[in-house]
Scaffold this motif. Structure first.
Motif, PDB file in Angstrom:
ATOM      1  N   PRO A 123       0.841  -1.273   0.126  1.00 28.47           N
ATOM      2  CA  PRO A 123      -0.097  -0.090  -0.030  1.00 28.47           C
ATOM      3  C   PRO A 123       0.784   1.402   0.012  1.00 28.47           C
ATOM      4  N   ALA A 124       2.049   1.126  -0.010  1.00 28.17           N
ATOM      5  CA  ALA A 124       3.031   2.401   0.006  1.00 28.17           C
ATOM      6  C   ALA A 124       2.550   3.272  -0.993  1.00 28.17           C
ATOM      7  N   ALA A 125       2.249   2.978  -2.342  1.00 27.20           N
ATOM      8  CA  ALA A 125       2.033   3.954  -3.399  1.00 27.20           C
ATOM      9  C   ALA A 125       0.713   4.220  -3.547  1.00 27.20           C
ATOM     10  N   TYR A 126      -0.298   4.196  -2.607  1.00 27.47           N
ATOM     11  CA  TYR A 126      -1.535   4.485  -2.873  1.00 27.47           C
ATOM     12  C   TYR A 126      -1.564   6.053  -2.308  1.00 27.47           C
ATOM     13  N   PRO A 127      -2.383   6.925  -2.902  1.00 26.44           N
ATOM     14  CA  PRO A 127      -2.367   8.156  -2.857  1.00 26.44           C
ATOM     15  C   PRO A 127      -2.754   8.688  -1.115  1.00 26.44           C
ATOM     16  N   GLY A 128      -1.983   9.627  -0.913  1.00 24.00           N
ATOM     17  CA  GLY A 128      -2.135  10.060   0.655  1.00 24.00           C
ATOM     18  C   GLY A 128      -1.441   9.410   1.534  1.00 24.00           C
ATOM     19  N   VAL A 129      -0.871   8.112   1.206  1.00 26.84           N
ATOM     20  CA  VAL A 129       0.000   7.194   2.072  1.00 26.84           C
ATOM     21  C   VAL A 129       1.326   7.928   2.409  1.00 26.84           C
ATOM     22  N   ILE A 130       1.719   7.924   3.613  1.00 27.96           N
ATOM     23  CA  ILE A 130       3.271   8.295   3.980  1.00 27.96           C
ATOM     24  C   ILE A 130       4.027   7.181   3.898  1.00 27.96           C
ATOM     25  N   ALA A 131       4.859   7.220   2.880  1.00 30.93           N
ATOM     26  CA  ALA A 131       5.648   5.903   2.393  1.00 30.93           C
ATOM     27  C   ALA A 131       7.007   6.296   2.988  1.00 30.93           C
ATOM     28  N   VAL A 132       7.483   5.331   3.798  1.00 33.69           N
ATOM     29  CA  VAL A 132       8.719   5.545   4.369  1.00 33.69           C
ATOM     30  C   VAL A 132      10.057   4.746   3.768  1.00 33.69           C
ATOM     31  N   THR A 133      11.125   5.246   3.632  1.00 35.50           N
ATOM     32  CA  THR A 133      12.197   4.435   3.231  1.00 35.50           C
ATOM     33  C   THR A 133      13.091   4.574   4.259  1.00 35.50           C
ATOM     34  N   ALA A 134      14.351   3.708   4.084  1.00 34.18           N
ATOM     35  CA  ALA A 134      15.114   3.279   5.219  1.00 34.18           C
ATOM     36  C   ALA A 134      16.341   3.788   4.959  1.00 34.18           C
ATOM     37  N   VAL A 135      16.926   4.341   6.228  1.00 36.47           N
ATOM     38  CA  VAL A 135      18.567   4.691   6.281  1.00 36.47           C
ATOM     39  C   VAL A 135      19.265   4.120   7.413  1.00 36.47           C
ATOM     40  N   ASP A 136      20.604   3.868   7.337  1.00 43.15           N
ATOM     41  CA  ASP A 136      21.523   3.501   8.447  1.00 43.15           C
ATOM     42  C   ASP A 136      21.941   4.306   9.426  1.00 43.15           C
ATOM     43  N   ARG A 137      22.405   4.165  10.344  1.00 39.93           N
ATOM     44  CA  ARG A 137      22.857   5.047  11.502  1.00 39.93           C
ATOM     45  C   ARG A 137      23.784   5.996  11.021  1.00 39.93           C
ATOM     46  N   TYR A 138      24.144   6.219   9.769  1.00 43.61           N
ATOM     47  CA  TYR A 138      25.112   7.275   9.174  1.00 43.61           C
ATOM     48  C   TYR A 138      24.351   8.157   8.336  1.00 43.61           C
ATOM     49  N   GLY A 139      22.941   7.852   8.245  1.00 45.66           N
ATOM     50  CA  GLY A 139      22.316   8.548   7.478  1.00 45.66           C
ATOM     51  C   GLY A 139      22.221   8.253   5.837  1.00 45.66           C
ATOM     52  N   ALA A 140      22.873   7.118   5.802  1.00 46.88           N
ATOM     53  CA  ALA A 140      22.927   6.789   4.190  1.00 46.88           C
ATOM     54  C   ALA A 140      21.606   5.955   3.803  1.00 46.88           C
ATOM     55  N   ARG A 141      21.358   5.790   2.532  1.00 47.58           N
ATOM     56  CA  ARG A 141      20.170   4.994   2.159  1.00 47.58           C
ATOM     57  C   ARG A 141      20.591   3.587   2.342  1.00 47.58           C
ATOM     58  N   ALA A 142      19.628   2.784   3.093  1.00 48.95           N
ATOM     59  CA  ALA A 142      19.924   1.482   3.199  1.00 48.95           C
ATOM     60  C   ALA A 142      19.834   0.478   1.668  1.00 48.95           C
ATOM     61  N   SER A 143      20.909   0.039   1.504  1.00 42.59           N
ATOM     62  CA  SER A 143      20.676  -0.460  -0.032  1.00 42.59           C
ATOM     63  C   SER A 143      19.528  -1.297  -0.364  1.00 42.59           C
TER      64      SER A 143
END
Length: 381
Positions: A211-231
């Motif tokens: 459901p992340a892509a439905y309009p209105g949803v707050i879709a959350v990506t992940a980062v590591d402890r250094y603030g870098a995008r988790a692969s």
């Protein structure tokens, strides 16, 4: 010991457990780097989420866990079969997420165990998927079901201020489900903020996840402890904000503590942060809170937004502060269109997808990979 990889839809490996080790009382807290990254202590000077209910649509939640006792309300099982409370294949993932959101620790001064980002919020558990290892997964795989759509509506009708969905499907063969989309819009119209994990397909084609892509949803990506995008974190147009999702400490219903990774955890942290914002500003609607999170996110990408981080790293302290400047407004209906580029600009080889409700009975794109058991807690009397 190697952790087997987990599929986008189906959990292909069991939990990997290492022997429990002795630990000092503060060992768990010392490893909760995400709370420091989110500046939780400063946010708690205003609120810890009291008065807010977060629905956790997942595999069930163990409300008797010492880190969650008294914070879990009577919920709903939208499935009606599969593992039951006390079985090994029950409520692991859901309890993990509930602890991230509203864990309050245990023991003298509640100094032991997991502390959630909104430790005074209430959890409303809604069981909509089955755990890996549940013997009923074969049955579920052959059943289309409407568990997720029904669960969203039930949560919205039973007091949910925030709906957390640390789940999804980013398989190539799936598609968006009109019932789920309508349920999300219904929840938003009822005033519930809807949060979902962006997906774990960052190394497997970045397929779209619902459901992340439905309009209105707050879709959350992940980062590591250094603030870098988790692969592993999916990069797509619907990304709203990022949150901690790697090397995360979690509480399990077996009274063990684990470390794991996944956009599941990132969504749970974001839902807890939203609970803090809603507690501070209860009159703000879902669209206003979504925009507030976007406007106050830190470490914003060049240009203000990208598909890896959304608008940046969620900042509950800044959102709470800026919320005082916003006047409550009627909740707008989200248009039936995509944010950003949309699927017409999708990368070669990718496809739209949907959550299959009961069809797979797995944790899906928001799946949290559990790597290591940290220590076994013993309740103190």
């Amino acid at each position: 010991m190697k952790v087997r990889s987990l599929g986008a839809l189906l959990l292909t490996g069991a939990l990997v457990l290492l022997p429990a080790t002795a630990a000092q009382a503060d060992t768990i807290r010392a490893q909760q780097w995400a709370l420091d990254a989110l500046d939780a202590e400063r946010a708690w000077a205003t609120t810890k989420g009291r008065g807010i209910t977060v629905a956790v649509l997942d595999t069930g939640v163990d409300g008797t866990h010492p880190d969650l006792e008294d914070n879990v309300l009577k919920g709903k099982d939208m499935i009606g079969f599969g593992a039951r409370q006390g079985d090994k294949a029950w409520a692991r993932h859901g309890t993990n997420m509930a602890g991230i959101i509203a864990g309050h620790g245990h023991g003298p001064g509640r100094a032991d165990g997991v502390l959630g980002i909104a430790p005074e919020a209430k959890i409303l558990p809604v069981r909509v998927i089955l755990e890996d290892g549940d013997k009923s997964r074969t049955k579920a795989r052959n059943t289309r079901g409407t568990a997720l759509a029904d669960g969203i509506r039930w949560a919205a009708d039973h007091g949910a201020d925030v709906i957390n969905m640390s789940l999804g499907d980013d398989s190539e063969s799936a598609h968006a489900d009109a019932r789920e989309d309508a349920a999300v819009q219904y929840a938003l119209s009822k005033g519930a903020v809807v949060v979902a994990s962006a997906g774990n397909g960052g190394e497997k084609g970045d397929h779209i996840s619902y459901p992340a892509a439905y309009p209105g949803v707050i879709a959350v990506t992940a980062v590591d402890r250094y603030g870098a995008r988790a692969s592993f974190s999916t990069r797509r147009w619907y990304a709203t904000v990022s949150a901690p999702g790697d090397d995360i400490v979690m509480a399990g219903p077996d009274r063990e503590y684990y470390k794991g990774w996944g956009t599941s955890a990132a969504a749970a942290f974001a839902s807890g942060a939203v609970a803090l914002v809603r507690a501070a500003h209860p009159d703000l609607g879902p669209a206003q809170i979504k925009r507030l999170l976007e406007d106050t996110a830190e470490d914003s990408p060049s240009g203000g937004r990208d598909d890896s981080f959304g608008y940046g790293f969620i900042d509950p302290v800044a959102a709470i502060a800026k919320g005082t400047e916003i006047k409550p407004a009627a909740a707008p209906a989200y248009p039936k269109k995509y944010f950003g580029q949309g699927p017409s600009k999708q990368e070669p080889g990718s496809s739209t997808s949907s959550w299959l409700g009961l069809a797979a009975g797995a944790l899906g794109a928001g799946l949290l990979v559990v790597a290591t058991v940290l220590w076994r807690t013993r309740r103190r009397t």
